[in-house]
Design a protein around this motif. Structure first.
Motif, short mmCIF file in Angstrom:
data_model
loop_
_atom_site.label_atom_id
_atom_site.label_comp_id
_atom_site.label_asym_id
_atom_site.label_seq_id
_atom_site.Cartn_x
_atom_site.Cartn_y
_atom_site.Cartn_z
N GLU A 115 14.95 36.11 -53.48
CA GLU A 115 14.60 35.47 -54.68
C GLU A 115 13.02 35.45 -54.58
N ILE A 119 9.86 36.24 -56.76
CA ILE A 119 8.67 35.38 -57.23
C ILE A 119 7.46 35.94 -57.04
N TYR A 120 7.23 36.60 -55.67
CA TYR A 120 5.89 36.70 -55.16
C TYR A 120 5.97 38.42 -54.73
N ARG A 128 4.17 35.12 -48.68
CA ARG A 128 5.39 34.42 -49.34
C ARG A 128 5.73 33.16 -48.66
#
Length: 250
Positions: A115, A119-120, A128
């Protein structure tokens, strides 16, 4: 190896993670019970910086679990118990030193390495961690060791300690790190690395993935494969890092 000096016996433990799990079986610990060690160690090849030293001090713990407890749900339950102790300790410190403001959020955020990559995607693994720790204050990052979409793991993990390859109801991996935001350094700080340990299936899979399959013939590995060592969960909690974080020092 061991050295005898009259009535003194010194044992040099090269792998505390393996020693702990082996000891659970040797001393007959039952499901739900375990041990902890006040660990002092030398990591002679460590790259030192403001949070890494050649000298390591940790509370290292290991607990026997059942086959049914090899799940993300149980992993989260243990993380929440550890986090509740951190919150309680922060209150004790604040009472002793009123100038220190509480830093930890009431709840720890759970997020998977997969995840976090989604996201990054443009950031490095370290960046991150910094971004997510700053956003939530306290995070448990699940599933460290298995290759991500990029083809690289979030971070390297040994093949014979934590289970980072088992497919669960919500992704890969049964291990992780407790990360907090350190406002003094303005950077992420890892307080604990932990996980459910490999069973026979995960061990063989991870040895093969890391091209270390010949290690299956070693004594510890054979005992895991043959089911002669208990299933367990365990990890380490950094003593100096907790002191640094709770006392708000660099």
């Amino acid at each position: 190896f061991t050295v005898d000096f009259t009535d003194k016996r010194i044992e040099i433990v090269h792998s505390l993670a393996k020693w702990k799990r082996f000891a659970l079986g040797k001393y007959g610990f039952k499901i739900g019970t375990g041990l902890y060690t006040d660990m002092d160690a030398i990591r002679k090849d460590e790259e030192v910086d403001e949070i890494h030293s050649l000298y390591v001090d940790q509370w290292d713990w290991e607990r026997v679990i059942s086959k049914e407890e090899r799940s993300v749900k149980f992993l989260k339950k243990i993380v929440q118990k550890i986090y509740s102790v951190l919150l309680e300790t922060e209150k004790v410190v604040a009472k002793e030193f009123p100038k220190l403001k509480s830093q930890l959020p009431k709840e720890i955020k759970f997020i998977r390495a997969t995840e976090l990559e989604d996201i990054y995607p443009e950031l490095t693994s370290k960046a991150r961690e910094t971004a997510i720790a700053k956003k939530y204050g306290a995070v448990f990052l699940i599933g460290i060791g298995h290759p991500l979409k990029s083809g690289e793991p979030h971070d390297l993990r040994a093949a014979d300690y934590d289970d980072w390859s088992t497919e669960t109801e919500c992704g890969l991996g049964l291990n992780g790190d407790i990360l907090v935001w350190d406002p003094v350094r303005e950077e992420v700080l890892e307080l604990s690395s932990m996980g459910i340990r490999v069973d026979a299936v995960a061990l063989l899979k991870q040895l093969e993935m890391m091209e270390l399959i010949e290690r299956k013939e070693l004594d510890f590995h054979k005992k895991v494969i043959d089911g002669k060592i208990p299933l367990s969960i365990g990890g380490g909690i950094g003593q100096s890092r907790i002191c640094m974080f709770l006392l708000q020092k660099a």
